[in-house]
Design an enzyme around this catalytic site. Structure first.
Site, short mmCIF file in Angstrom:
data_model
loop_
_atom_site.label_atom_id
_atom_site.label_comp_id
_atom_site.label_asym_id
_atom_site.label_seq_id
_atom_site.Cartn_x
_atom_site.Cartn_y
_atom_site.Cartn_z
CG HIS A 1 -1.89 -0.99 0.82
ND1 HIS A 1 -3.13 0.01 0.83
CD2 HIS A 1 -2.12 -2.63 0.48
CE1 HIS A 1 -4.03 -1.39 1.11
NE2 HIS A 1 -3.16 -2.69 0.87
CG ASP A 2 4.69 3.24 1.76
OD1 ASP A 2 4.34 5.04 1.81
OD2 ASP A 2 6.09 2.79 1.48
CB SER B 1 4.15 9.40 1.74
OG SER B 1 3.53 7.95 1.03
CB SER C 1 0.91 -16.58 0.23
OG SER C 1 0.89 -18.58 1.07
CG ASP D 1 -3.51 -19.57 1.75
OD1 ASP D 1 -3.89 -19.54 2.88
OD2 ASP D 1 -2.87 -20.23 1.13
CB THR E 1 -1.54 -22.86 4.75
OG1 THR E 1 -1.78 -22.84 3.03
CG2 THR E 1 -2.26 -24.32 4.96
CB ILE F 1 2.90 -22.22 5.51
CG1 ILE F 1 2.42 -23.06 6.88
CG2 ILE F 1 3.66 -23.25 4.07
CD1 ILE F 1 2.75 -24.09 6.45
#
EC number: 1.11.1.14
Length: 372
Positions: free
Chosen positions: A75-76, A98, A205, A222, A224, A227
């Site tokens: 997002h940055d 920012s 993930s 998901d 997992t 992991i």
């Protein structure tokens, strides 16, 4: 710096490695903890590493704090638009911190809702260690990934000047955006193509959602989420059957498993003809998943920066543990099989996977960070 320029810069640096080997050897330094790094300035980051592993990541866990730290990197970094600059407007500084420096502005943008929590957790470490917010965000994201078994060896470069103004709103993709919108956005940000967009989403993930469904927090993508594996790319191709919470939320579609959330963009990218085969290519292919994400993470963390003016401190980042030996790289969770897959890639068949034994169960939520 545009992404293709970044690739050229990285390629040039690699081509000069042999010629400059003697110089690099002379620059290497031994830190007080006995570790060897490529530049003496990197030694200070070991203190930061020890601090955040113990006091931010709960002893090196791949939990909520790690997930949100990885999200914060994207997002940055993605908040940069050469197209806006070409129009004479400020287009954001990319991976410049920012979002933390202007934490009264950027976290209030709709796609950034919820990031104020991890920003508030990270800021004391920035102040304590006297590092720039942009460098810390990239560092914390790389360390967070190293805490997730199966993740690649992450790269980390220092040398970012602090942002001087907030990025404009509208540059971070939303869960309800179309495939066309998202491809156009990442192409503008760094000349990324649709395949590289899929590489970026490997981060899902090890991720969870807190703000799409206001009634349920910590919903993983998901089964997992602790992991770094390809289960995200398997399970997003399951036929949607339910909502894990209230349902009917903007940017959410039915998921294929109880307790698991699916956002609209993941669903459509897994099924779009431009991205479906690349999506499927990660199933049961851990080496491709690791190498492609390692590359794209570095590219993201250098958006808006000059790689030639940065210092490689990757030696500080720990090596992640391997995926637990009792799990295959990809599998069908209990109760799932090929009949649940909505295959969209027309070029190659879906890989043959084993179904784990046992009854179908609901995916557990991710506990929130302390104090959140």
């Amino acid at each position: 710096m545009a992404f293709k320029q970044l690739v050229a810069a990285i390629s040039l640096a690699l081509s000069l490695t042999t010629a400059n080997a003697a110089v690099v050897k002379e620059k290497r330094a031994t830190c007080s903890n006995g570790a060897t790094v490529g530049d003496a300035s990197c030694c200070a980051w070991f203190d930061v590493l020890d601090d955040i592993q113990q006091n931010l990541f709960q002893g090196g866990q791949c939990g909520a704090e790690a997930h949100e730290s990885i999200r914060l990197v994207f997002h940055d970094a993605i908040a940069i638009s050469p197209a806006m600059e070409a129009q004479g407007k400020f287009g954001g500084g990319g991976a410049d911190g920012s979002i933390m420096i202007f934490d009264d502005i950027e976290p209030n943008f709709h796609p950034n809702i919820g990031l104020d929590e991890i920003i508030n957790l990270q800021k004391p470490f920035v102040q304590k260690h006297g590092v720039t917010p942009g460098a810390f965000i990239a560092f914390a994201g790389a360390v967070a990934l190293s805490n997730c078994p199966g993740a690649p060896q992450m790269n980390f470069f220092t040398g970012r000047a602090p942002a001087t103004q907030p990025a404009p709103d509208g540059l971070v993709p939303e869960p309800f955006h179309t495939v066309d919108q998202i491809i156009a956005r990442v192409n503008d940000a760094g000349e990324f193509d649709e395949l590289e967009l899929v590489w970026m989403l490997s981060a899902h993930s090890v991720a969870a959602v807190n703000d799409v469904d206001p009634t349920v927090q910590g919903l993983p993508f998901d089964s997992t989420p602790g992991i770094f594996d390809s289960q995200f790319f398997v399970e997003t191709q399951f036929r949607g059957i339910l909502f894990p919470g209230s349902g009917g939320n903007q940017g959410e579609v039915e998921s294929g498993m109880a307790g698991e959330i699916r956002i609209q963009t993941d669903h459509t990218l897994a099924r779009d003809s431009r991205t479906a085969c690349e999506w499927q290519s990660f199933v049961n292919n851990q080496s491709k998943l690791v190498s492609d994400f390692q590359f794209i993470f570095l590219a993201l963390t250098q958006l808006g920066q000059d790689p030639n003016a940065m210092t490689d401190c990757s030696d500080v980042i720990p090596i992640s543990k391997p995926i637990p030996g009792n799990l295959p790289f990809s599998f069908f969770p209990p109760g799932k099989s090929m009949k649940d897959v909505e295959q969209a890639c027309a070029e190659t068949p879906f890989p043959s996977l084993v179904t784990l034994p046992g009854p179908a169960t609901s995916v557990a939520r991710i506990p929130p960070p302390p104090g959140a």
